[in-house]
Scaffold this active site. Structure first.
Site, PDB file in Angstrom:
ATOM      1  N   LYS A  58       0.828  -1.222   0.000  1.00  0.00           N
ATOM      2  CA  LYS A  58       0.000   0.000   0.000  1.00  0.00           C
ATOM      3  C   LYS A  58       0.856   1.263   0.000  1.00  0.00           C
ATOM      4  O   LYS A  58       0.822   2.082   0.930  1.00  0.00           O
ATOM      5  CB  LYS A  58      -0.983   0.031   1.171  1.00  0.00           C
ATOM      6  CG  LYS A  58      -2.013  -1.089   1.136  1.00  0.00           C
ATOM      7  CD  LYS A  58      -3.156  -0.822   2.094  1.00  0.00           C
ATOM      8  CE  LYS A  58      -4.151  -1.962   2.153  1.00  0.00           C
ATOM      9  NZ  LYS A  58      -3.641  -3.182   2.812  1.00  0.00           N
TER      10      LYS A  58
HETATM   11  O1  S5P Z   1      -9.600  -2.473   2.085  1.00  0.00           O
HETATM   12  C1  S5P Z   1      -8.824  -3.346   2.391  1.00  0.00           C
HETATM   13  C2  S5P Z   1      -7.638  -3.549   1.681  1.00  0.00           C
HETATM   14  C3  S5P Z   1      -6.825  -4.608   2.018  1.00  0.00           C
HETATM   15  S1  S5P Z   1      -5.516  -4.980   0.994  1.00  0.00           S
HETATM   16  N1  S5P Z   1      -9.107  -4.189   3.407  1.00  0.00           N
HETATM   17  C4  S5P Z   1      -8.284  -5.206   3.777  1.00  0.00           C
HETATM   18  O2  S5P Z   1      -8.633  -5.944   4.694  1.00  0.00           O
HETATM   19  N2  S5P Z   1      -7.092  -5.405   3.115  1.00  0.00           N
HETATM   20  C5  S5P Z   1      -6.142  -6.429   3.525  1.00  0.00           C
HETATM   21  O3  S5P Z   1      -6.732  -7.708   3.378  1.00  0.00           O
HETATM   22  C6  S5P Z   1      -5.697  -6.352   4.992  1.00  0.00           C
HETATM   23  O4  S5P Z   1      -4.518  -5.583   5.123  1.00  0.00           O
HETATM   24  C7  S5P Z   1      -5.471  -7.789   5.368  1.00  0.00           C
HETATM   25  O5  S5P Z   1      -4.166  -8.182   5.035  1.00  0.00           O
HETATM   26  C8  S5P Z   1      -6.433  -8.561   4.471  1.00  0.00           C
HETATM   27  C9  S5P Z   1      -7.725  -8.942   5.150  1.00  0.00           C
HETATM   28  O6  S5P Z   1      -7.505  -9.772   6.244  1.00  0.00           O
HETATM   29  P1  S5P Z   1      -8.698 -10.467   7.048  1.00  0.00           P
HETATM   30  O7  S5P Z   1      -7.979 -11.270   8.089  1.00  0.00           O
HETATM   31  O8  S5P Z   1      -9.552  -9.387   7.635  1.00  0.00           O
HETATM   32  O9  S5P Z   1      -9.449 -11.326   6.052  1.00  0.00           O
END
Ligand code: S5P
Length: 452
Positions: free
Chosen positions: A297
């Site tokens: 990012k």
């Molecule tokens: O808007 C976003 C963008 C990203 S890249 N929301 C997110 O959650 N992410 C990333 O996706 C976040 O940094 C994490 O690595 C992943 C989601 O993780 P989870 O454990 O919540 O599924």
């Protein structure tokens, strides 16, 4: 007190109105969905709501208050507590034993009752309640509702001589949300059509298959990820948010067969080491045929991003196939990302994210036609030319305690046209990450096939 608009926005943040495509009880498709029950879960908001409703009313006229079951019951209770006007309770069904009463509480014939309802649509459920209250000899003259969907209910009640007071009207609400860029012009038009009784046309846009996307893809990494998707019958990207190399590699090996890419945050590793972390990771990527996506990012000027991309501890440019980047630095800030596919951050999944529709529209202009960009991270539909990556995906949870918001794979693939779902804790925090990777892969692919 704050303005009505500020109060509405506070309520809106509790998720009381959702926009999209919803099938109502009647089978009709609606471009929005209202559920005011969350208001009762925030005591401060409920108290304020009660006072806003009371302020609109000629309180001296009422001897008792009654809520239309169930959603308006806490509202009516709060209004009673704030105004000291006694509450009566209307049951939904009469008890089959004992008194068989439909109206409970202390009241007398001839008393004037204020009826409280959360949402008025056709007015049908309010009329039913009025009838039952009037059957007890109670007089109803006024009805107060939190939201008027403006679909004929008010007119129907007024024609029968009742006075309807509403705190918010859907047209006002839509205006506020548009001003705040929470919804776009298309949504506004669809809501207007719906409220006016016209059938809303949801574009039945057929999504492109991965094969069709491959034909129009220009970037080598866009082609690569699409080829892997087709070959592995998977649209799953696993997010491997581990803090040790050991866990990261073990996970990459078990999830590897099911994914198109492994998404990393290498800056959270305690023990990052090019030889110990990146070399084995690259071997696993080759062994299982997946891409490495570093979720860095970037969010700086071009020169700084160029340095962050190629230097420092991580030397991302040496090993990543895909990188995520904000586009806040403008189009030229993305020029430095060569030999890698850029996935631009357009919309974020977290609660209160600043990536509203205005931001996204402007961000799209930044990346449109940028040769390094293969797609976007977003929570909404984008053009066929870009690949859509959607995080915030979970099969069991609605969110976490840090603002993350989740949807099921089916929801994002069907509603946003997501090409690749990004799943983190749903897989790596589960009891059996391998099985779960397979489950998300299967669910994701099934949803994709069903949308073709
Ligand atoms: O808007 C976003 C963008 C990203 S890249 N929301 C997110 O959650 N992410 C990333 O996706 C976040 O940094 C994490 O690595 C992943 C989601 O993780 P989870 O454990 O919540 O599924």
């Amino acid at each position: 007190m704050e303005s009505k608009k500020e109060f509405f926005l506070e309520c809106y943040k509790l998720g009381i109105i959702k926009f999209g495509r919803f099938t109502l009880k009647s089978g009709i498709e609606s471009p929005f969905y209202v559920d005011l029950r969350p208001l009762a879960s925030d005591p401060k908001i409920l108290k304020k709501l009660a006072n806003y409703l009371l302020e609109m009313l000629p309180l001296d006229n009422f001897d008792i208050i009654c809520g239309v079951p169930y959603a308006a019951l806490p509202m009516a209770t709060a209004m009673s507590l704030e105004s000291y006007i006694p509450l009566i309770i209307k049951r939904k069904e009469a008890k089959s034993y004992g008194t068989k009463k439909l109206i409970e509480g202390i009241f007398a014939k001839g008393q004037n009752c204020l009826l409280v309802e959360d949402v008025i649509t056709s007015g049908k459920s309010i009329l039913e309640t009025i009838e039952e209250v009037e059957n007890e000899g109670i007089i109803v003259s006024d009805i107060v509702v939190v939201l008027d969907r403006q679909q004929g209910g008010r007119e129907k009640l007024e024609a029968k001589g009742y006075k309807v007071h509403s705190l918010f009207k859907i047209s006002e609400v839509v205006k506020i949300l548009r001003e705040m860029h929470y919804i776009d012009e298309d949504e506004v038009a669809r809501i207007r059509d719906f409220v006016n009784g016209n059938q809303v046309v949801f574009e039945e846009k057929k999504r492109l298959s991965y094969e069709e996307k491959l034909e129009i893809a220009e970037h080598s990494f866009a082609k690569k990820i699409l080829e892997i998707a087709i070959e592995k019958r998977s649209n799953l990207i696993a997010s491997a948010d581990f803090v040790t190399t050991k866990e990261l590699l073990a996970f990459a090996d078990i999830a590897g067969p099911h994914i198109v890419a492994l998404k990393t945050h290498v800056d959270i590793l305690n023990d990052f080491d090019e030889d110990e972390t990146i070399l084995p990771l690259k071997n696993l990527a080759q062994k299982h045929n997946f891409l490495l996506m570093e979720d860095r990012k970037f969010a700086d000027i071009g020169n700084t991003q160029a340095l962050q991309f190629s230097y420092g501890t991580f030397e991302i440019s040496n090993w990543a196939d895909l990188v995520t980047s904000h586009v806040i630095g403008g189009s030229k800030s993305l020029d430095c990302f060569v030999n890698v596919g850029v996935v631009a951050i357009l919309g974020m999944s977290s609660q209160g994210a600043l990536t509203d529709s205005h931001y996204r529209e402007e961000a799209l202009k930044v990346i449109e036609n940028h040769p390094n960009v293969i797609g976007c991270v977003a929570q909404n539909e984008i053009s066929d030319q870009l690949l859509l990556f959607t995080p915030g995906v979970h099969l069991g949870k609605k969110g976490d305690d840090k603002g993350q918001q989740y949807h099921a794979p089916e929801h994002v693939i069907r509603n946003y046209g997501t090409d690749f779902i990004i799943v983190g804790r749903g897989i790596y925090k589960s009891d059996d990450p391998e099985l779960e990777a397979l489950r998300y892969k299967t669910e994701g692919w099934k949803a994709y096939l069903s949308c073709l």
